[in-house]
Motif scaffolding. Sequence first.
Motif, PDB file in Angstrom:
ATOM      1  N   ALA B  56       0.841  -1.201   0.000  1.00 38.28           N
ATOM      2  CA  ALA B  56       0.000   0.000   0.000  1.00 38.28           C
ATOM      3  C   ALA B  56       0.868   1.239   0.000  1.00 38.28           C
ATOM      4  O   ALA B  56       2.005   1.216   0.476  1.00 38.28           O
ATOM      5  CB  ALA B  56      -0.916   0.007   1.228  1.00 38.28           C
ATOM      6  N   ARG B  57       0.315   2.308  -0.530  1.00 34.08           N
ATOM      7  CA  ARG B  57       0.981   3.606  -0.427  1.00 34.08           C
ATOM      8  C   ARG B  57       0.479   4.267   0.853  1.00 34.08           C
ATOM      9  O   ARG B  57      -0.694   4.166   1.191  1.00 34.08           O
ATOM     10  CB  ARG B  57       0.584   4.475  -1.637  1.00 34.08           C
ATOM     11  N   ILE B  58       1.374   4.927   1.581  1.00 34.53           N
ATOM     12  CA  ILE B  58       0.959   5.666   2.777  1.00 34.53           C
ATOM     13  C   ILE B  58       0.627   7.084   2.346  1.00 34.53           C
ATOM     14  O   ILE B  58       1.499   7.837   1.924  1.00 34.53           O
ATOM     15  CB  ILE B  58       2.082   5.697   3.837  1.00 34.53           C
ATOM     16  N   LYS B  59      -0.649   7.454   2.445  1.00 30.93           N
ATOM     17  CA  LYS B  59      -1.026   8.813   2.026  1.00 30.93           C
ATOM     18  C   LYS B  59      -0.765   9.805   3.156  1.00 30.93           C
ATOM     19  O   LYS B  59      -0.299  10.916   2.923  1.00 30.93           O
ATOM     20  CB  LYS B  59      -2.501   8.837   1.602  1.00 30.93           C
ATOM     21  N   SER B  60      -1.044   9.383   4.382  1.00 36.10           N
ATOM     22  CA  SER B  60      -0.760  10.278   5.512  1.00 36.10           C
ATOM     23  C   SER B  60      -0.748   9.486   6.802  1.00 36.10           C
ATOM     24  O   SER B  60      -1.347   8.408   6.891  1.00 36.10           O
ATOM     25  CB  SER B  60      -1.823  11.377   5.610  1.00 36.10           C
ATOM     26  N   ILE B  61      -0.034  10.026   7.778  1.00 31.31           N
ATOM     27  CA  ILE B  61      -0.043   9.455   9.130  1.00 31.31           C
ATOM     28  C   ILE B  61      -0.353  10.583  10.102  1.00 31.31           C
ATOM     29  O   ILE B  61       0.349  11.597  10.122  1.00 31.31           O
ATOM     30  CB  ILE B  61       1.318   8.835   9.506  1.00 31.31           C
ATOM     31  N   ASP B  62      -1.402  10.440  10.896  1.00 33.51           N
ATOM     32  CA  ASP B  62      -1.805  11.482  11.852  1.00 33.51           C
ATOM     33  C   ASP B  62      -1.594  10.945  13.264  1.00 33.51           C
ATOM     34  O   ASP B  62      -2.328  10.066  13.718  1.00 33.51           O
ATOM     35  CB  ASP B  62      -3.267  11.850  11.615  1.00 33.51           C
ATOM     36  N   LEU B 135      -4.637   4.898  18.382  1.00 34.38           N
ATOM     37  CA  LEU B 135      -5.050   6.269  18.077  1.00 34.38           C
ATOM     38  C   LEU B 135      -4.318   6.857  16.873  1.00 34.38           C
ATOM     39  O   LEU B 135      -4.639   7.957  16.424  1.00 34.38           O
ATOM     40  CB  LEU B 135      -4.814   7.174  19.302  1.00 34.38           C
ATOM     41  N   ILE B 136      -3.330   6.159  16.359  1.00 37.12           N
ATOM     42  CA  ILE B 136      -2.595   6.673  15.200  1.00 37.12           C
ATOM     43  C   ILE B 136      -3.391   6.359  13.942  1.00 37.12           C
ATOM     44  O   ILE B 136      -3.766   5.219  13.700  1.00 37.12           O
ATOM     45  CB  ILE B 136      -1.189   6.052  15.099  1.00 37.12           C
ATOM     46  N   LYS B 137      -3.673   7.430  13.173  1.00 42.79           N
ATOM     47  CA  LYS B 137      -4.486   7.229  11.978  1.00 42.79           C
ATOM     48  C   LYS B 137      -3.559   7.193  10.758  1.00 42.79           C
ATOM     49  O   LYS B 137      -2.888   8.174  10.449  1.00 42.79           O
ATOM     50  CB  LYS B 137      -5.495   8.374  11.808  1.00 42.79           C
ATOM     51  N   VAL B 138      -3.570   6.041  10.061  1.00 42.36           N
ATOM     52  CA  VAL B 138      -2.794   5.925   8.832  1.00 42.36           C
ATOM     53  C   VAL B 138      -3.750   5.768   7.670  1.00 42.36           C
ATOM     54  O   VAL B 138      -4.644   4.920   7.703  1.00 42.36           O
ATOM     55  CB  VAL B 138      -1.846   4.703   8.875  1.00 42.36           C
ATOM     56  N   ASP B 139      -3.576   6.631   6.670  1.00 38.42           N
ATOM     57  CA  ASP B 139      -4.421   6.558   5.488  1.00 38.42           C
ATOM     58  C   ASP B 139      -3.659   5.807   4.401  1.00 38.42           C
ATOM     59  O   ASP B 139      -2.661   6.296   3.877  1.00 38.42           O
ATOM     60  CB  ASP B 139      -4.765   7.985   5.028  1.00 38.42           C
ATOM     61  N   TYR B 140      -4.124   4.603   4.090  1.00 41.38           N
ATOM     62  CA  TYR B 140      -3.453   3.762   3.098  1.00 41.38           C
ATOM     63  C   TYR B 140      -4.199   3.771   1.781  1.00 41.38           C
ATOM     64  O   TYR B 140      -5.429   3.811   1.751  1.00 41.38           O
ATOM     65  CB  TYR B 140      -3.420   2.299   3.567  1.00 41.38           C
ATOM     66  N   ASP B 141      -3.425   3.685   0.715  1.00 39.92           N
ATOM     67  CA  ASP B 141      -4.000   3.444  -0.606  1.00 39.92           C
ATOM     68  C   ASP B 141      -3.565   2.017  -0.959  1.00 39.92           C
ATOM     69  O   ASP B 141      -2.428   1.784  -1.379  1.00 39.92           O
ATOM     70  CB  ASP B 141      -3.409   4.470  -1.578  1.00 39.92           C
ATOM     71  N   VAL B 142      -4.481   1.053  -0.760  1.00 34.70           N
ATOM     72  CA  VAL B 142      -4.088  -0.348  -0.904  1.00 34.70           C
ATOM     73  C   VAL B 142      -3.788  -0.680  -2.363  1.00 34.70           C
ATOM     74  O   VAL B 142      -4.526  -0.294  -3.264  1.00 34.70           O
ATOM     75  CB  VAL B 142      -5.194  -1.284  -0.360  1.00 34.70           C
ATOM     76  N   LEU B 143      -2.699  -1.391  -2.575  1.00 33.95           N
ATOM     77  CA  LEU B 143      -2.260  -1.755  -3.929  1.00 33.95           C
ATOM     78  C   LEU B 143      -2.332  -3.269  -4.099  1.00 33.95           C
ATOM     79  O   LEU B 143      -2.325  -4.008  -3.116  1.00 33.95           O
ATOM     80  CB  LEU B 143      -0.808  -1.308  -4.134  1.00 33.95           C
TER      81      LEU B 143
END
Lengths: 95, 761, 159
Positions: B56-62, B135-143
């Motif tokens: 997956a691509r990591i779009k963001s980590i909050d 609580l860590i939010k990772v936004d993935y773009d699954v490949l």
Amino acid sequence: MATVILQRELARRYTGGQAILELEADDYSALLAELARRYPDLVAAIGVRTAVAIDGEIFQDPLHEPLRPDSEIHFMPLIGGGSPGLAGDTGRTAR
Amino acid sequence: MGNEPKIFKQQYKWVGTRPVRPDGVDKVTGRAAFGADYQLPGMLSGAVLRSPHAHARIKSIDVSAARKLPGVLAIVTGQDFPNLPSEVATGGEAPVNFRHVSLNVIARDKVLYEGHAVAAVAATSTAIAAAALALIKVDYDVLPHVIDVLEAMLPDAPVLHDDLFTAGVEPAPTQPTNIAARSGFTLGDTAKGFAEADVIVERAYTTQAVHQGYIEPHAVIAAMAADGMATIWCSSQGQFMVREFTAKLLAMEISNIRVIPAEIGGGFGGKTTVYLEPLAVALARQSGRPVKLVMTRAEVFKATGPTSGTHVWVKIGATRDGKLTAGEMVLKYQAGAFPGSPATLGGMTGFAPYDMENATAECWDVVSNRPKCAAYRAPGAPMAAFGVESALDELAQKLGMDPIDLRLRNAAKAGTRTLYGPKFLEIGYAETLIAAKSHPHWSAPLGPNQGRGIASGFWFNVGGPSSASIHINEDGSAEVVTGNPDIGGSRASMAMMAAEVLGIDLAKVKPMIGDTGQIAYSFLTGGSRVTFATGKAVCEAADAVIAQLKTRAAKLWKIDAANVQWRDGQAWSTLDDGTDRAPLSLAKIAHSAGKTGGPISGNVSINAAGAGPGFGTHICDVEIDPETGAVKVIRYTAIQDVGCAIHPAYVEGQLQGGAVQGIGWALNEEYIYDDKGRLQNPGFLDYRMPVASDLPMIDTVLVEVPNPGHPFGVRGVGEVPIVPPLAAVANAVSRAAGIRMDALPISPPRLLKAIDGARKA
Amino acid sequence: MAKHHVSTTVNHEPVEFLCETQHTLLDVLRDELDLTGSKEGCGTGDCGACSVLLDGRLVCACLVLGVEAQGHAITTIEGVAKGGELHPIQQQFLDDAALQCGICTPGFIVAAKALLDQNPDPTETEVRFWLAGNLCRCTGYDKIIRAVMNAAAKMREEA
């Protein structure tokens, strides 16, 4: 005459197919210098990823290892101590 | 180098005996301190957030919500780590691409396997650390992902690295690919050799990824002082490697890191890299407190290197009398998420036991969405040997020849040229075959549903840089300090070699394992090198001590040092001038060391060459249950040329342990993935390693053909034992079932399918 | 979350500790009581590295909650030796070189003790099946089994 025996693929690519090279050298660093003079691309390709077998004994860093007049030298992939060797992480991911 | 090594062909006082190991009492009472046993005041608990996706691509980590949680004192992501250039480390040891190591330790813009680290936290309790991860939010773009090695090589496979181009092919490709590298070896003319053959065997074999399976998960505590000096306690095979790798990954000076090796609960090659150490140091730096990070078993399986699953193709030809005329192999090894499978080593080792005029090996290193593979005991060799030794077994059947005789007919010996180039010096392969042939196991009768397999194997063994320091105490006792973590009992052997050379009581010699601040550089514990290379350094340090002792004795006697001999732990005067000089013991000389020049110590650092290669031959009997497909190993004998066994019990232990790992590899162990690329069996229940009730006693035969490159003739022994068992077991099952087993593991469902398939045919 | 107060006996000594609901006995032994001889190899009861005796019964400490220790008697590896004197099983492991890295050794010794406490004359098969819940990756089990059988023989002699 120290004899360097190259793997066929290296020979094909860098010495016009000549797999057996005879050189005058007292020690390994002199041998490498002479090889670099004759075939700079070969030495660049071998680079740092090489172990060297001198008369059957394998060295990882043999810079000043003396050579006999009839020594036989082979370049080999590094055998990591318990670690993967060549194609052991030399994949070129650039950047 | 320089001094001719002495080979003592005599009864030794300590070498070859079986004393209790010096660290033994602590280990049987639970007092020995392993990595997770350390506690420091103010210590925080660390935890790692890992990718749930195979690719997956990591779009963001909050991390903002996690930071606000009371008790959370540090959080790091890939952004907190320097981006390293892609270059192979110079330094003389195994080639390492630090960029890949860094990307593996913590992901940057992509996750490449389920379990890939994405973030790490340190908190005041394990519960708070776990809550912070949630609580860590990772936004993935699954490949799309790919697992299997052959599938990963297909032109339309999902590509892991858009900047990976196959090395070793011409012309240099311009399309990114999962095929990281190709290498090859050629000897003679295999086309001509096959033309001369009367019989040819050709087959493809597969093996699955297996984990080293050490019982101790990775563990580290890191503390960072205000002046930037980091101290790391960790479970590792090499404290100097941990220091170097951590410094590289965090852009720190090596001199600002001190690594203290804890006792290590198994490694087998899997702890020759870093996973947690840079994370722990980064967290300690951010929080200002010591941070402890310990992997769970699931993390060990998901995120630390197994060894490669493989596809192995072998073709062997022979004349009717059993002389091998040609051999070819094509190896395709999975590297995991980053390049670095041991395919080339497989190509170098597979045919090594045999004198072959014509041979080739083609080796492919392929990435896929699995954890990055790490070294596992004789990396690359067991899989290639599985193919070659199975092919030889099939050849023996076709020729109607005893499989030992087939191997004897073609056995490599001193002067045999290897496929990878040099000729062998003194080796003991044929001796292992002869020992196998005359062993009662080989001629014992077999019952119904039972089969016997035999297989051989080879490993180079390495030398490398090692340091040793021997300090003589005021009472004549000695400390032997070396820098190699003790995985199998090597510190006992260090003490034994020192005692032997010095000629003093073993009880007076204490071995110690120094941290990076206490002993000069030593290459890590691995490559079957410690008893050989570090042992050599110990012997040379003892020689240096003896030279000093002779000089001091000469001073005490007021004679020339040339007239002093060292024998049986004492200095003797050889000067024939009528004066009676009683010999001086080490204790006596030590006691007056201050008067004769100061403390006595020997300090040696070497780059040991002359490691002798090792060969093994294993015999395995199995009984199969045709109704369930279960396979039971009922008898096993491991025979190996060990050069010289310093402590025979620990050498036997290496043969037994390696053989059993190989048995597990052959019969049950494998990584099982679902269709989303997630590991289904990340635990010991379903990743089925051998247990005590699966096995018989493992008999061992130590053949000793001394290695001239070591003062006592030592050859490395640790890795060879895992090379023969895959084929030894598979050949046994093949003979019991009457079906050639070419896919590992031979788990009950697979054997049953093969038996049913054969029944229908 | 309020912690639980637990009173129990560990290695014949009365002991009190505080723990959270989800803490296992293994967590408590290692983190609260500084008894780090029991090891966590898997946390799921599959490897036996955390073997302890609970009222004389062999259990995995990672499968017992800390609060469940209330009122019971626990024996860990630290309680196997008598002061400075090793148990015959411990001595036999040393004499027979039945350990390499040593991480599984405490679990094996406790498990072997549980076996020999109730069956002083086991066959090799009985030993192997009893110890099937203890994983070792270094030794291949051969020397461990021999050590347990030899220890049993010595203990029978001295009985």
